[in-house]
Design a protein around this motif. Structure first.
Motif, mmCIF file in Angstrom:
data_model
loop_
_atom_site.group_PDB
_atom_site.id
_atom_site.type_symbol
_atom_site.label_atom_id
_atom_site.label_comp_id
_atom_site.label_asym_id
_atom_site.label_seq_id
_atom_site.Cartn_x
_atom_site.Cartn_y
_atom_site.Cartn_z
ATOM 1 N N TRP A 7 0.825 -1.214 0.000
ATOM 2 C CA TRP A 7 0.000 0.000 0.000
ATOM 3 C C TRP A 7 0.857 1.261 0.000
ATOM 4 C CZ3 TRP A 7 -5.341 0.100 -0.479
ATOM 5 C CH2 TRP A 7 -5.952 -1.156 -0.452
ATOM 6 N N THR A 8 1.963 1.196 -0.735
ATOM 7 C CA THR A 8 2.917 2.301 -0.796
ATOM 8 C C THR A 8 3.124 2.691 -2.254
ATOM 9 O OG1 THR A 8 4.019 1.431 1.169
ATOM 10 C CG2 THR A 8 5.255 3.026 -0.159
ATOM 11 N N CYS A 9 3.005 3.970 -2.543
ATOM 12 C CA CYS A 9 3.185 4.469 -3.907
ATOM 13 C C CYS A 9 4.636 4.267 -4.334
ATOM 14 C CB CYS A 9 2.819 5.955 -3.975
ATOM 15 S SG CYS A 9 3.090 6.706 -5.594
ATOM 16 N N ILE A 10 4.828 3.639 -5.493
ATOM 17 C CA ILE A 10 6.187 3.392 -5.966
ATOM 18 C C ILE A 10 6.867 4.659 -6.474
ATOM 19 C CG2 ILE A 10 5.682 0.988 -6.541
ATOM 20 C CD1 ILE A 10 5.867 1.951 -9.534
ATOM 21 N N ILE A 11 6.097 5.737 -6.663
ATOM 22 C CA ILE A 11 6.667 6.986 -7.151
ATOM 23 C C ILE A 11 7.121 7.869 -5.990
ATOM 24 C CG2 ILE A 11 6.266 9.065 -8.533
ATOM 25 C CD1 ILE A 11 6.183 6.444 -10.146
ATOM 26 N N ARG A 24 -7.656 4.519 1.835
ATOM 27 C CA ARG A 24 -7.464 3.395 0.909
ATOM 28 C C ARG A 24 -7.860 3.770 -0.508
ATOM 29 N NH1 ARG A 24 -10.000 -0.314 4.433
ATOM 30 N NH2 ARG A 24 -11.802 -0.266 3.075
ATOM 31 N N GLN A 25 -8.863 4.629 -0.644
ATOM 32 C CA GLN A 25 -9.324 5.047 -1.971
ATOM 33 C C GLN A 25 -8.283 5.894 -2.698
ATOM 34 O OE1 GLN A 25 -13.071 6.989 -1.347
ATOM 35 N NE2 GLN A 25 -14.191 5.065 -1.181
ATOM 36 N N GLN A 26 -7.298 6.395 -1.969
ATOM 37 C CA GLN A 26 -6.271 7.231 -2.578
ATOM 38 C C GLN A 26 -5.140 6.420 -3.210
ATOM 39 O OE1 GLN A 26 -6.607 10.562 -3.039
ATOM 40 N NE2 GLN A 26 -8.640 10.020 -2.303
ATOM 41 N N MET A 27 -5.234 5.090 -3.120
ATOM 42 C CA MET A 27 -4.218 4.231 -3.730
ATOM 43 C C MET A 27 -4.797 3.579 -4.977
ATOM 44 S SD MET A 27 -1.060 3.274 -3.571
ATOM 45 C CE MET A 27 -0.640 3.903 -1.953
ATOM 46 N N ASN A 28 -4.104 3.740 -6.086
ATOM 47 C CA ASN A 28 -4.514 3.160 -7.370
ATOM 48 C C ASN A 28 -3.568 2.039 -7.755
ATOM 49 O OD1 ASN A 28 -5.179 6.416 -8.883
ATOM 50 N ND2 ASN A 28 -6.410 5.251 -7.463
ATOM 51 N N ALA A 52 -3.145 8.273 -5.912
ATOM 52 C CA ALA A 52 -3.988 8.881 -6.946
ATOM 53 C C ALA A 52 -3.294 10.067 -7.609
ATOM 54 C CB ALA A 52 -5.325 9.295 -6.342
ATOM 55 N N ALA A 53 -2.582 10.864 -6.824
ATOM 56 C CA ALA A 53 -1.909 12.053 -7.372
ATOM 57 C C ALA A 53 -0.818 11.662 -8.371
ATOM 58 C CB ALA A 53 -1.324 12.896 -6.243
ATOM 59 N N CYS A 54 0.012 10.690 -8.029
ATOM 60 C CA CYS A 54 1.087 10.261 -8.938
ATOM 61 C C CYS A 54 0.512 9.593 -10.182
ATOM 62 C CB CYS A 54 2.056 9.337 -8.222
ATOM 63 S SG CYS A 54 3.130 10.192 -7.047
ATOM 64 N N ASN A 55 -0.558 8.817 -10.016
ATOM 65 C CA ASN A 55 -1.174 8.164 -11.159
ATOM 66 C C ASN A 55 -1.771 9.196 -12.118
ATOM 67 O OD1 ASN A 55 -1.897 5.992 -12.741
ATOM 68 N ND2 ASN A 55 -3.639 5.405 -11.492
ATOM 69 N N LEU A 56 -2.368 10.245 -11.576
ATOM 70 C CA LEU A 56 -2.931 11.305 -12.411
ATOM 71 C C LEU A 56 -1.824 12.048 -13.158
ATOM 72 C CD1 LEU A 56 -5.293 13.035 -13.367
ATOM 73 C CD2 LEU A 56 -4.981 14.431 -11.315
ATOM 74 N N LYS A 57 -0.732 12.349 -12.456
ATOM 75 C CA LYS A 57 0.391 13.025 -13.110
ATOM 76 C C LYS A 57 0.943 12.177 -14.243
ATOM 77 C CE LYS A 57 1.871 15.486 -9.003
ATOM 78 N NZ LYS A 57 2.847 15.491 -7.917
ATOM 79 N N ASP A 59 -0.725 10.091 -16.082
ATOM 80 C CA ASP A 59 -1.648 10.181 -17.220
ATOM 81 C C ASP A 59 -1.429 11.468 -18.004
ATOM 82 O OD1 ASP A 59 -2.767 7.750 -16.637
ATOM 83 O OD2 ASP A 59 -4.539 8.575 -15.652
ATOM 84 N N ILE A 60 -1.045 12.528 -17.322
ATOM 85 C CA ILE A 60 -0.854 13.826 -17.974
ATOM 86 C C ILE A 60 0.536 13.950 -18.582
ATOM 87 C CG2 ILE A 60 -0.737 16.319 -17.581
ATOM 88 C CD1 ILE A 60 -2.870 15.861 -15.357
ATOM 89 N N PHE A 61 1.568 13.576 -17.813
ATOM 90 C CA PHE A 61 2.950 13.819 -18.228
ATOM 91 C C PHE A 61 3.674 12.587 -18.752
ATOM 92 C CE2 PHE A 61 2.135 17.021 -14.876
ATOM 93 C CZ PHE A 61 2.201 18.148 -15.682
ATOM 94 N N GLY A 62 3.081 11.433 -18.675
ATOM 95 C CA GLY A 62 3.749 10.208 -19.110
ATOM 96 C C GLY A 62 4.446 9.525 -17.944
ATOM 97 N N LEU A 63 5.124 8.449 -18.231
ATOM 98 C CA LEU A 63 5.770 7.650 -17.186
ATOM 99 C C LEU A 63 6.794 8.465 -16.408
ATOM 100 C CD1 LEU A 63 6.360 4.242 -18.971
ATOM 101 C CD2 LEU A 63 4.779 4.702 -17.111
ATOM 102 N N HIS A 64 6.711 8.386 -15.111
ATOM 103 C CA HIS A 64 7.664 9.052 -14.226
ATOM 104 C C HIS A 64 8.962 8.244 -14.234
ATOM 105 C CE1 HIS A 64 9.457 10.557 -10.548
ATOM 106 N NE2 HIS A 64 8.613 11.560 -10.616
ATOM 107 N N PRO A 65 10.114 8.911 -14.240
ATOM 108 C CA PRO A 65 11.395 8.179 -14.237
ATOM 109 C C PRO A 65 11.518 7.163 -13.100
ATOM 110 C CG PRO A 65 11.754 10.508 -14.593
ATOM 111 C CD PRO A 65 10.288 10.344 -14.291
ATOM 112 N N THR A 66 10.951 7.484 -11.937
ATOM 113 C CA THR A 66 11.007 6.545 -10.818
ATOM 114 C C THR A 66 10.216 5.286 -11.137
ATOM 115 O OG1 THR A 66 11.221 8.402 -9.295
ATOM 116 C CG2 THR A 66 10.592 6.299 -8.342
#
Length: 121
Positions: A7-11, A24-28, A52-57, A59-66
């Motif tokens: 339950w940890t964002c990889i970004i 919990r709803q904030q994790m995609n 959710a914030a990193c997943n949205l970014k 979608d907008i900016f493409g794959l994050h380097p991390t």
């Protein structure tokens, strides 16, 4: 996927409280290759926990380097080759591109670590 990734964002590293339904709803489950490739939508090598914030970014900016680095560290370049073969298509980028991107960001991370180590002394 969310349990696998603790339950940890990889970004950004944000961890959600699994006992709090709103948190919990904030994790995609973010996808390395787009969900338009339906045959890979549920492939665990293609899905990773993202807030959710990193997943949205993404979608907008493409794959994050991390994200790229995490997928390469976890699965290696062979997973990208597998995806290409499985889809019987070529991704927009070659394996050499991904390798170069991973090496570029690895060097950047090393530079940041060196700068941090110098500042902390």
């Amino acid at each position: 996927v969310k349990y696998r990734d603790n339950w940890t964002c990889i970004i950004c590293g944000r961890k959600v409280d699994i006992n709090d339904p709103k948190d919990r709803q904030q994790m995609n489950a973010g996808h390395f290759l787009s969900r338009k490739f339906t045959e890979l939508t549920l492939d665990p090598k293609n899905c990773y926990a993202q807030c959710a914030a990193c997943n949205l970014k993404q979608d907008i900016f493409g794959l994050h380097p991390t994200f790229i680095r995490h997928v390469l560290e976890k699965n290696g370049l062979t997973v990208l080759s597998f995806f290409e073969q499985h889809l019987e298509t070529k991704s927009n980028e070659s394996l050499d591109y991904w390798k170069d991107r991973a090496l570029f960001w690895e060097a950047k991370l090393d530079e940041e670590k060196t700068l941090y180590d110098k500042k902390s002394k």
